[in-house]
Scaffold this motif. Structure first.
Motif, PDB file in Angstrom:
ATOM      1  N   PHE A 121      44.041 -12.512  12.162  1.00  0.00           N
ATOM      2  CA  PHE A 121      42.755 -12.286  11.499  1.00  0.00           C
ATOM      3  C   PHE A 121      41.719 -11.987  12.565  1.00  0.00           C
ATOM      4  N   LEU A 122      41.008 -10.890  12.384  1.00  0.00           N
ATOM      5  CA  LEU A 122      40.034 -10.421  13.359  1.00  0.00           C
ATOM      6  C   LEU A 122      38.637 -10.518  12.766  1.00  0.00           C
ATOM      7  N   ASP A 123      37.722 -11.152  13.472  1.00  0.00           N
ATOM      8  CA  ASP A 123      36.342 -11.298  13.004  1.00  0.00           C
ATOM      9  C   ASP A 123      35.447 -10.264  13.671  1.00  0.00           C
ATOM     10  N   TYR A 124      34.683  -9.539  12.837  1.00  0.00           N
ATOM     11  CA  TYR A 124      33.732  -8.546  13.334  1.00  0.00           C
ATOM     12  C   TYR A 124      32.329  -8.865  12.828  1.00  0.00           C
ATOM     13  N   LYS A 125      31.353  -8.279  13.497  1.00  0.00           N
ATOM     14  CA  LYS A 125      29.970  -8.706  13.261  1.00  0.00           C
ATOM     15  C   LYS A 125      29.435  -8.301  11.892  1.00  0.00           C
ATOM     16  N   ASP A 126      29.998  -7.253  11.274  1.00  0.00           N
ATOM     17  CA  ASP A 126      29.500  -6.840   9.962  1.00  0.00           C
ATOM     18  C   ASP A 126      30.552  -5.969   9.271  1.00  0.00           C
ATOM     19  N   LEU A 127      30.285  -5.637   8.026  1.00  0.00           N
ATOM     20  CA  LEU A 127      31.226  -4.863   7.219  1.00  0.00           C
ATOM     21  C   LEU A 127      31.448  -3.470   7.783  1.00  0.00           C
ATOM     22  N   ALA A 128      30.374  -2.814   8.233  1.00  0.00           N
ATOM     23  CA  ALA A 128      30.507  -1.444   8.734  1.00  0.00           C
ATOM     24  C   ALA A 128      31.419  -1.399   9.949  1.00  0.00           C
ATOM     25  N   THR A 129      31.255  -2.351  10.853  1.00  0.00           N
ATOM     26  CA  THR A 129      32.116  -2.411  12.027  1.00  0.00           C
ATOM     27  C   THR A 129      33.568  -2.645  11.627  1.00  0.00           C
ATOM     28  N   ALA A 130      33.784  -3.576  10.685  1.00  0.00           N
ATOM     29  CA  ALA A 130      35.147  -3.872  10.228  1.00  0.00           C
ATOM     30  C   ALA A 130      35.793  -2.637   9.604  1.00  0.00           C
ATOM     31  N   GLU A 131      35.046  -1.880   8.807  1.00  0.00           N
ATOM     32  CA  GLU A 131      35.607  -0.689   8.172  1.00  0.00           C
ATOM     33  C   GLU A 131      35.943   0.383   9.205  1.00  0.00           C
ATOM     34  N   ASP A 132      35.119   0.508  10.261  1.00  0.00           N
ATOM     35  CA  ASP A 132      35.443   1.441  11.332  1.00  0.00           C
ATOM     36  C   ASP A 132      36.755   1.055  12.001  1.00  0.00           C
ATOM     37  N   VAL A 133      36.921  -0.244  12.238  1.00  0.00           N
ATOM     38  CA  VAL A 133      38.145  -0.728  12.875  1.00  0.00           C
ATOM     39  C   VAL A 133      39.361  -0.456  11.997  1.00  0.00           C
ATOM     40  N   ILE A 134      39.236  -0.735  10.708  1.00  0.00           N
ATOM     41  CA  ILE A 134      40.349  -0.487   9.786  1.00  0.00           C
ATOM     42  C   ILE A 134      40.753   0.982   9.820  1.00  0.00           C
ATOM     43  N   SER A 135      39.764   1.870   9.844  1.00  0.00           N
ATOM     44  CA  SER A 135      40.054   3.302   9.907  1.00  0.00           C
ATOM     45  C   SER A 135      40.741   3.664  11.224  1.00  0.00           C
ATOM     46  N   SER A 136      40.280   3.063  12.332  1.00  0.00           N
ATOM     47  CA  SER A 136      40.848   3.368  13.645  1.00  0.00           C
ATOM     48  C   SER A 136      42.298   2.907  13.763  1.00  0.00           C
ATOM     49  N   LEU A 137      42.604   1.763  13.141  1.00  0.00           N
ATOM     50  CA  LEU A 137      43.935   1.177  13.281  1.00  0.00           C
ATOM     51  C   LEU A 137      44.888   1.589  12.169  1.00  0.00           C
ATOM     52  N   LYS A 138      44.433   2.422  11.255  1.00  0.00           N
ATOM     53  CA  LYS A 138      45.255   2.829  10.124  1.00  0.00           C
ATOM     54  C   LYS A 138      46.564   3.458  10.601  1.00  0.00           C
ATOM     55  N   ASP A 139      47.676   2.982  10.039  1.00  0.00           N
ATOM     56  CA  ASP A 139      49.010   3.522  10.340  1.00  0.00           C
ATOM     57  C   ASP A 139      49.401   3.363  11.809  1.00  0.00           C
ATOM     58  N   LEU A 140      48.798   2.393  12.499  1.00  0.00           N
ATOM     59  CA  LEU A 140      49.106   2.181  13.905  1.00  0.00           C
ATOM     60  C   LEU A 140      50.489   1.576  14.072  1.00  0.00           C
ATOM     61  N   ASN A 141      51.281   2.154  14.978  1.00  0.00           N
ATOM     62  CA  ASN A 141      52.592   1.617  15.312  1.00  0.00           C
ATOM     63  C   ASN A 141      52.419   0.605  16.436  1.00  0.00           C
ATOM     64  N   PHE A 142      52.761  -0.652  16.154  1.00  0.00           N
ATOM     65  CA  PHE A 142      52.595  -1.726  17.129  1.00  0.00           C
ATOM     66  C   PHE A 142      53.942  -2.404  17.345  1.00  0.00           C
TER      67      PHE A 142
END
Length: 385
Positions: A350-371
């Motif tokens: 679980f990752l904590d971010y400062k606000d909703l907009a930041t969290a949504e940017d992160v979700i978009s950046s990590l979408k379909d990421l192979n880890f």
């Protein structure tokens, strides 16, 4: 040179994207981050392709260069800095503005300049450029999913490169003759039907691949500014700089009527909570790691103050993965959280971010990421504080 892929009649932009992404993965041309689907794809040989910038007279003469923030253009960003030119990079998803100007520390070595060219370096060594900066681009470098030798370009489908260029026109940051370069793998150079390219689509003048420099000789006009009739109210809320540009153009007497929306779509948007304080992915302090079991399912609850903190659930983490691996990946994507609650035994974090907009940017950046061999599941945690 014959295209690696041939397209049938009546093909759509999305079909072209899917064919390119599938081919790059199947042929193992793709490079980290993978899979390349839904991204400007990174590829093996991208650094070598970018080095062909050094052979362009337009690059040699330039003093200010805009380069997109995607992985395959990382070496292009370094080359701009290494040549002691001004590097401008668009802000992630245009949340807070248009550009960041990268300012390396005094006496920066090549190693430091390479760090400045990464996504993390862009955050650490940049200052925002506002609409009144009077900046003027000498050269523009964009990413592509597909491009033709005629200069037709297809991006990943979100329209940000086209929007960035239109905004630059509106703020007087580009001339009609400002050259546009794209850096791609040879397999991404294909025949694209001209009827797929609209007035809002950005075309390119040079294509750099690991084996070629292609001069397109494109005569199709580039976007002449923002086409407001293609902009929705939802887009206005998501890209806040559009409001400023729209106000300026309205004051100048231009028609800034927005896209008409279907009533059902409008109703859906009106029932969604508006995004407040939208901003680019940025973090106030390094991530803390808590090996806690206070979350027993995927309904994560943040323990970080203040109460506006937003929690992102990351699932499908391999059981043998280490928290250090995840932290390194998050740093690479500019997605370092305020706090990381690691639950590796359950295959989640679980990752904590400062606000909703930041969290949504992160979700978009990590979408379909192979880890570590698994495609991560990344979404807002269902229970927020």
């Amino acid at each position: 040179m014959e295209p690696a892929l041939r397209l049938g009649a009546g093909v759509s932009k999305q079909e072209i994207r899917e064919k390119i992404w599938d081919y790059m993965e199947a042929q193992n041309i793709a490079d980290f981050p993978r899979p390349v689907h839904h991204r400007i794809p990174n590829f093996k040989g991208s650094s070598h392709a970018a080095e062909k910038l050094l052979h362009l007279q337009e690059f040699k003469r330039s003093s200010t260069v805009k380069v997109n923030p995607d992985a395959p253009q990382k070496n292009a960003r370094f080359l701009v800095l290494d040549a002691r030119k001004t590097l401008l990079v668009p802000t992630p998803r245009l949340r807070t503005g248009l550009f960041n100007k990268i300012i390396p520390p005094p006496g920066a070595t090549k190693e430091i300049l390479r760090k400045c060219a990464t996504s993390q370096g862009v955050k650490n060594y940049s200052v925002p450029i506002d609409l009144d900066s009077k900046v003027l681009m000498d050269l523009i470098v964009v990413g592509s999913v597909a491009v033709s030798e005629k200069g037709w370009r297809i991006g990943k489908g979100e329209g940000y490169a086209d929007m960035e260029y239109a905004m630059m026109v509106s703020m007087g940051a580009v001339r009609e003759e400002t050259p546009v370069v794209t850096i791609v793998h040879d397999c991404q150079v294909i025949d694209i039907p001209e009827d797929l390219i609209g007035a809002h689509d950005l075309t390119v003048d040079y294509i750099l691949t690991p084996t070629r420099i292609i001069v397109t000789g494109c005569t199709k006009p580039k976007p002449q500014g923002i086409i407001w009739s293609m902009i929705s109210e939802e887009m206005m809320e998501r890209i806040l700089i559009l409001k400023n540009l729209r106000f300026r153009e309205k004051q100048a007497g231009k028609d800034v009527t927005l896209q008409k929306m279907h009533p059902a779509h409008l109703k859906n948007i009106q029932t969604q909570a508006p995004l407040q304080n939208a901003g680019q992915v940025a973090f106030d302090r390094p991530a803390d790691v808590t090996h806690s079991a206070h979350c027993n399912d995927e309904h994560g609850t943040s323990k970080v103050e203040p109460s506006s903190v937003t929690t992102v659930y990351v699932g499908n983490i391999p059981k043998d993965a280490r928290v250090s691996d995840l932290k390194r990946t998050l740093r690479e994507y500019g997605a370092e959280p305020l706090r990381l609650n690691w639950q590796g035994a359950q295959g989640r974090a679980f990752l904590d971010y400062k606000d909703l907009a930041t969290a949504e940017d992160v979700i978009s950046s990590l979408k379909d990421l192979n880890f570590s061999g698994n495609t991560l599941w990344v979404k807002l945690a269902k229970k927020q504080k």
